[in-house]
Design a protein around this motif. Structure first.
Motif, PDB file in Angstrom:
ATOM      1  N   ARG A 115       0.835  -1.213   0.000  1.00  0.00           N
ATOM      2  CA  ARG A 115       0.000   0.000   0.000  1.00  0.00           C
ATOM      3  C   ARG A 115       0.859   1.248   0.000  1.00  0.00           C
ATOM      4  O   ARG A 115       0.589   2.211  -0.732  1.00  0.00           O
ATOM      5  N   LYS A 116       1.896   1.243   0.814  1.00  0.00           N
ATOM      6  CA  LYS A 116       2.788   2.406   0.900  1.00  0.00           C
ATOM      7  C   LYS A 116       3.450   2.656  -0.454  1.00  0.00           C
ATOM      8  O   LYS A 116       3.515   3.788  -0.930  1.00  0.00           O
ATOM      9  N   SER A 117       3.921   1.608  -1.078  1.00  0.00           N
ATOM     10  CA  SER A 117       4.551   1.729  -2.391  1.00  0.00           C
ATOM     11  C   SER A 117       3.560   2.251  -3.428  1.00  0.00           C
ATOM     12  O   SER A 117       3.882   3.126  -4.237  1.00  0.00           O
ATOM     13  N   LEU A 118       2.352   1.728  -3.392  1.00  0.00           N
ATOM     14  CA  LEU A 118       1.326   2.157  -4.350  1.00  0.00           C
ATOM     15  C   LEU A 118       0.970   3.623  -4.147  1.00  0.00           C
ATOM     16  O   LEU A 118       0.835   4.380  -5.114  1.00  0.00           O
ATOM     17  N   ARG A 119       0.841   4.058  -2.895  1.00  0.00           N
ATOM     18  CA  ARG A 119       0.549   5.479  -2.623  1.00  0.00           C
ATOM     19  C   ARG A 119       1.691   6.360  -3.121  1.00  0.00           C
ATOM     20  O   ARG A 119       1.468   7.427  -3.698  1.00  0.00           O
ATOM     21  N   ARG A 120       2.918   5.927  -2.913  1.00  0.00           N
ATOM     22  CA  ARG A 120       4.084   6.689  -3.366  1.00  0.00           C
ATOM     23  C   ARG A 120       4.105   6.780  -4.894  1.00  0.00           C
ATOM     24  O   ARG A 120       4.340   7.845  -5.466  1.00  0.00           O
ATOM     25  N   GLN A 121       3.810   5.678  -5.559  1.00  0.00           N
ATOM     26  CA  GLN A 121       3.784   5.692  -7.029  1.00  0.00           C
ATOM     27  C   GLN A 121       2.656   6.572  -7.558  1.00  0.00           C
ATOM     28  O   GLN A 121       2.827   7.257  -8.566  1.00  0.00           O
ATOM     29  N   LEU A 122       1.519   6.580  -6.869  1.00  0.00           N
ATOM     30  CA  LEU A 122       0.416   7.448  -7.268  1.00  0.00           C
ATOM     31  C   LEU A 122       0.829   8.905  -7.146  1.00  0.00           C
ATOM     32  O   LEU A 122       0.570   9.713  -8.048  1.00  0.00           O
ATOM     33  N   GLY A 123       1.498   9.251  -6.066  1.00  0.00           N
ATOM     34  CA  GLY A 123       1.999  10.619  -5.903  1.00  0.00           C
ATOM     35  C   GLY A 123       3.000  10.978  -6.984  1.00  0.00           C
ATOM     36  O   GLY A 123       2.969  12.094  -7.529  1.00  0.00           O
ATOM     37  N   SER A 124       3.869  10.055  -7.335  1.00  0.00           N
ATOM     38  CA  SER A 124       4.856  10.306  -8.392  1.00  0.00           C
ATOM     39  C   SER A 124       4.175  10.540  -9.740  1.00  0.00           C
ATOM     40  O   SER A 124       4.580  11.416 -10.506  1.00  0.00           O
ATOM     41  N   LEU A 125       3.145   9.759 -10.036  1.00  0.00           N
ATOM     42  CA  LEU A 125       2.411   9.928 -11.292  1.00  0.00           C
ATOM     43  C   LEU A 125       1.776  11.311 -11.350  1.00  0.00           C
ATOM     44  O   LEU A 125       1.907  12.026 -12.348  1.00  0.00           O
ATOM     45  N   SER A 126       1.111  11.708 -10.277  1.00  0.00           N
ATOM     46  CA  SER A 126       0.468  13.015 -10.233  1.00  0.00           C
ATOM     47  C   SER A 126       1.493  14.135 -10.347  1.00  0.00           C
ATOM     48  O   SER A 126       1.286  15.106 -11.083  1.00  0.00           O
ATOM     49  N   ASP A 127       2.598  14.010  -9.629  1.00  0.00           N
ATOM     50  CA  ASP A 127       3.655  15.027  -9.687  1.00  0.00           C
ATOM     51  C   ASP A 127       4.244  15.142 -11.086  1.00  0.00           C
ATOM     52  O   ASP A 127       4.477  16.244 -11.589  1.00  0.00           O
ATOM     53  N   GLN A 128       4.499  14.004 -11.722  1.00  0.00           N
ATOM     54  CA  GLN A 128       5.073  14.005 -13.069  1.00  0.00           C
ATOM     55  C   GLN A 128       4.128  14.670 -14.068  1.00  0.00           C
ATOM     56  O   GLN A 128       4.543  15.468 -14.900  1.00  0.00           O
ATOM     57  N   PHE A 129       2.847  14.359 -13.985  1.00  0.00           N
ATOM     58  CA  PHE A 129       1.873  14.975 -14.883  1.00  0.00           C
ATOM     59  C   PHE A 129       1.848  16.488 -14.664  1.00  0.00           C
ATOM     60  O   PHE A 129       1.894  17.263 -15.635  1.00  0.00           O
ATOM     61  N   ASP A 130       1.808  16.925 -13.409  1.00  0.00           N
ATOM     62  CA  ASP A 130       1.794  18.361 -13.113  1.00  0.00           C
ATOM     63  C   ASP A 130       3.051  19.041 -13.628  1.00  0.00           C
ATOM     64  O   ASP A 130       2.985  20.139 -14.191  1.00  0.00           O
ATOM     65  N   ARG A 131       4.213  18.412 -13.442  1.00  0.00           N
ATOM     66  CA  ARG A 131       5.481  18.992 -13.936  1.00  0.00           C
ATOM     67  C   ARG A 131       5.437  19.156 -15.441  1.00  0.00           C
ATOM     68  O   ARG A 131       5.803  20.207 -15.973  1.00  0.00           O
ATOM     69  N   GLU A 132       5.026  18.100 -16.138  1.00  0.00           N
ATOM     70  CA  GLU A 132       4.995  18.178 -17.600  1.00  0.00           C
ATOM     71  C   GLU A 132       3.997  19.225 -18.073  1.00  0.00           C
ATOM     72  O   GLU A 132       4.248  19.944 -19.023  1.00  0.00           O
ATOM     73  N   LEU A 133       2.891  19.324 -17.400  1.00  0.00           N
ATOM     74  CA  LEU A 133       1.872  20.302 -17.769  1.00  0.00           C
ATOM     75  C   LEU A 133       2.397  21.724 -17.598  1.00  0.00           C
ATOM     76  O   LEU A 133       2.173  22.592 -18.450  1.00  0.00           O
ATOM     77  N   ASN A 134       3.130  21.972 -16.539  1.00  0.00           N
ATOM     78  CA  ASN A 134       3.626  23.314 -16.243  1.00  0.00           C
ATOM     79  C   ASN A 134       4.960  23.635 -16.908  1.00  0.00           C
ATOM     80  O   ASN A 134       5.234  24.796 -17.190  1.00  0.00           O
ATOM     81  N   ASP A 135       5.793  22.632 -17.128  1.00  0.00           N
ATOM     82  CA  ASP A 135       7.126  22.871 -17.673  1.00  0.00           C
ATOM     83  C   ASP A 135       7.172  22.902 -19.190  1.00  0.00           C
ATOM     84  O   ASP A 135       8.151  23.364 -19.766  1.00  0.00           O
ATOM     85  N   LEU A 136       6.154  22.395 -19.835  1.00  0.00           N
ATOM     86  CA  LEU A 136       6.161  22.313 -21.287  1.00  0.00           C
ATOM     87  C   LEU A 136       4.966  23.057 -21.882  1.00  0.00           C
ATOM     88  O   LEU A 136       4.075  22.451 -22.475  1.00  0.00           O
ATOM     89  N   PRO A 137       4.946  24.402 -21.753  1.00  0.00           N
ATOM     90  CA  PRO A 137       3.768  25.140 -22.230  1.00  0.00           C
ATOM     91  C   PRO A 137       3.484  24.925 -23.716  1.00  0.00           C
ATOM     92  O   PRO A 137       2.333  24.920 -24.128  1.00  0.00           O
TER      93      PRO A 137
END
Length: 133
Positions: free
Chosen positions: A17-39
Motif C-alpha cells: 500500500r505504501k509503495s502504491l501510494r508513493r507511485q500514485l503521488g509520483s504519477l500526479s507530480d510528473q503529470f503536473d510537472r509536464e503540464l507546467n514545464d512544457l507550455p
C-alpha cells in the motif's frame, strides 16, 4: 497493484500500500510537472489526462479494497473473476502505454474495478489513435 490485494500478510500488504501510494503521488507530480514545464506541449500533455485520471482511479480503488477486513476483490464477491486475473490486463495496458500502441482486448475483470480498467483501456486506445502524444 496486485500485491496490495494479495494474501493478508499484514506487513507485506502495508508495504505494498505504501509503495502504491508513493507511485500514485509520483504519477500526479510528473503529470503536473509536464503540464507546467512544457507550455508548448500543453495540449499534448492534456490529451494524456484521461489515462492519468483512469490510472489514479484504479490505484484508489485498489487501495480502498485493500483496507477492507477481507478485501472484496480477494474474495470474489459477485462471483467475479479472480483478482489475479487483473495482473495480465494491467501488464498489457502498461506495455501499451509505454509503447504508444493499442492496448490488447480486455478479458473478464473483477466487477469492482472493471469500470476503471475499461476507462484506462479506452483512454490508451485514443492516445494510440492520435500520434504525437
Amino acid at each position: 497493484v496486485i500485491e496490495t490485494l494479495g494474501p493478508d500478510f499484514r506487513a507485506e500488504r502495508r508495504r505494498a500500500r505504501k509503495s502504491l501510494r508513493r507511485q500514485l503521488g509520483s504519477l500526479s507530480d510528473q503529470f503536473d510537472r509536464e503540464l507546467n514545464d512544457l507550455p508548448g506541449r500543453r495540449s499534448a500533455v492534456m490529451r494524456q489526462w484521461p489515462a492519468v485520471l483512469a490510472t489514479e482511479r484504479i490505484v484508489q480503488r485498489v487501495l480502498a479494497e485493500s483496507w477492507a477486513p477481507e478485501p472484496r476483490l480477494e474474495h470474489g464477491i459477485d462471483d467475479g473473476p479472480d483478482p489475479r486475473d487483473l495482473a495480465p490486463a494491467l501488464r498489457g495496458l502498461a506495455i501499451s502505454a509505454e509503447a504508444g500502441t493499442p492496448a490488447p482486448p480486455l478479458s473478464a475483470l473483477p466487477a469492482q474495478i472493471a469500470l476503471e480498467v475499461s476507462d484506462l483501456h479506452a483512454a490508451l486506445a485514443e492516445l494510440a489513435d492520435r500520434p504525437g502524444t
